[in-house]
Design a protein around this motif. Structure first.
Motif, PDB file in Angstrom:
ATOM      1  N   GLU A  25      15.099 114.400  62.127  1.00 28.09           N
ATOM      2  CA  GLU A  25      14.171 115.223  62.903  1.00 28.09           C
ATOM      3  C   GLU A  25      12.918 114.419  63.273  1.00 28.09           C
ATOM      4  N   ILE A  26      12.398 113.628  62.326  1.00 22.47           N
ATOM      5  CA  ILE A  26      11.208 112.825  62.580  1.00 22.47           C
ATOM      6  C   ILE A  26      11.492 111.735  63.615  1.00 22.47           C
ATOM      7  N   MET A  27      12.604 111.075  63.503  1.00 21.41           N
ATOM      8  CA  MET A  27      12.897 109.933  64.374  1.00 21.41           C
ATOM      9  C   MET A  27      13.381 110.346  65.760  1.00 21.41           C
ATOM     10  N   GLN A  28      13.702 111.620  65.930  1.00 28.70           N
ATOM     11  CA  GLN A  28      14.154 112.123  67.224  1.00 28.70           C
ATOM     12  C   GLN A  28      12.989 112.129  68.199  1.00 28.70           C
ATOM     13  N   VAL A  29      13.177 111.526  69.359  1.00 23.94           N
ATOM     14  CA  VAL A  29      12.092 111.440  70.349  1.00 23.94           C
ATOM     15  C   VAL A  29      12.159 112.621  71.297  1.00 23.94           C
ATOM     16  N   LEU A  32       5.378 117.997  57.159  1.00 22.17           N
ATOM     17  CA  LEU A  32       5.410 116.761  57.944  1.00 22.17           C
ATOM     18  C   LEU A  32       5.735 117.126  59.382  1.00 22.17           C
ATOM     19  N   ARG A  33       4.877 116.702  60.257  1.00 24.88           N
ATOM     20  CA  ARG A  33       5.065 117.133  61.637  1.00 24.88           C
ATOM     21  C   ARG A  33       6.085 116.283  62.370  1.00 24.88           C
ATOM     22  N   THR A  34       6.682 116.887  63.345  1.00 29.06           N
ATOM     23  CA  THR A  34       7.698 116.199  64.134  1.00 29.06           C
ATOM     24  C   THR A  34       7.328 116.230  65.611  1.00 29.06           C
ATOM     25  N   GLY A  35       6.023 116.335  65.898  1.00 29.54           N
ATOM     26  CA  GLY A  35       5.582 116.303  67.278  1.00 29.54           C
ATOM     27  C   GLY A  35       5.061 117.639  67.777  1.00 29.54           C
ATOM     28  N   ARG A  36       5.451 118.728  67.148  1.00 30.09           N
ATOM     29  CA  ARG A  36       4.987 120.057  67.555  1.00 30.09           C
ATOM     30  C   ARG A  36       3.975 120.552  66.537  1.00 30.09           C
ATOM     31  N   ALA A  37       2.967 121.242  67.018  1.00 31.95           N
ATOM     32  CA  ALA A  37       1.968 121.815  66.116  1.00 31.95           C
ATOM     33  C   ALA A  37       2.593 122.961  65.340  1.00 31.95           C
ATOM     34  N   GLU A  75       5.669 103.624  65.294  1.00 26.81           N
ATOM     35  CA  GLU A  75       5.065 103.253  64.005  1.00 26.81           C
ATOM     36  C   GLU A  75       4.722 104.498  63.182  1.00 26.81           C
ATOM     37  N   ARG A  76       4.164 105.509  63.851  1.00 22.44           N
ATOM     38  CA  ARG A  76       3.796 106.747  63.162  1.00 22.44           C
ATOM     39  C   ARG A  76       5.044 107.457  62.632  1.00 22.44           C
ATOM     40  N   ARG A  77       6.124 107.411  63.396  1.00 21.41           N
ATOM     41  CA  ARG A  77       7.385 108.021  62.934  1.00 21.41           C
ATOM     42  C   ARG A  77       7.879 107.314  61.669  1.00 21.41           C
TER      43      ARG A  77
END
Length: 186
Positions: A182-186, A28-33, A109-111
């Motif tokens: 980690e996911i919800m961290q902007v 599950l990605r958290t914004g980084r590839a 929404e994606r988070r």
């Protein structure tokens, strides 16, 4: 010969469920590839389902892009379709045997969607742990019924199985909480 009961073997199976959860959550990605993002993807290939890493190489050419180099040209379409249908919210673009997968910005929404996916993975792990617990308890009941185990020993071992189950579920909840943060961290 009756099957032997082994608490360490049950605990080991429970730990494997937790390791499997960690592997799924790593995808599950958290914004980084990350190349591990595509690990859960399976491709319809050669008459069966195969993990993506067995038909292609995944690289990270830039921070918001994945590149998938398909080894067999005939599988490029199947790989692209598998990535698109993986539920990861990715939109791959095929260029011959290379498939580029741009990673969109994570909006709120994606988070939330990713958090729901993480919760589903965690629930699957909890169910797996409960199945392992049930297997252990069934074996204890069988051993007690067959006279291979006293009622007191069966009850003691049953309590230990329950404690191991509670510990494994707590580990799953902790792993989920870390990933959720980690996911919800902007």
């Amino acid at each position: 010969m009756a099957e032997a009961f082994s608490l360490p073997a049950l605990k080991d199976r429970m730990q494997k469920s937790i390791v499997s959860l960690r592997d799924e959550l790593a995808g599950l990605r958290t914004g980084r590839a990350s190349a591990s993002l595509l690990e859960p993807v399976t491709v319809e290939a050669y008459g069966g389902r195969m993990p993506l890493n067995q038909v292609a190489t995944v690289t990270v050419p830039e921070a918001r892009m994945l590149s998938v180099q398909v080894w067999d040209r005939t599988l490029a379409g199947a790989v692209e379709k598998a990535i698109r249908n993986s539920g990861l919210g990715l939109n791959p673009a095929a260029e011959g045997v290379v498939i580029r997968v741009p990673l969109p910005e994570l909006n709120e929404e994606r988070r939330r969607d990713l958090t729901k996916v993480a919760h589903n993975y965690a629930e699957q792990a909890r169910v797996a742990v409960r199945h392992i617990r049930r297997d252990g308890m069934d074996l204890l009941k069988k051993l007690e019924k067959d006279g291979d185990l006293s009622q007191d020993d069966s009850r003691k071992l049953g309590d230990q199985v329950q404690q191991a189950t509670d510990a494994a579920v707590a580990d799953i909840d902790n792993v989920l909480a870390v990933k959720e943060q980690e996911i919800m961290q902007v």
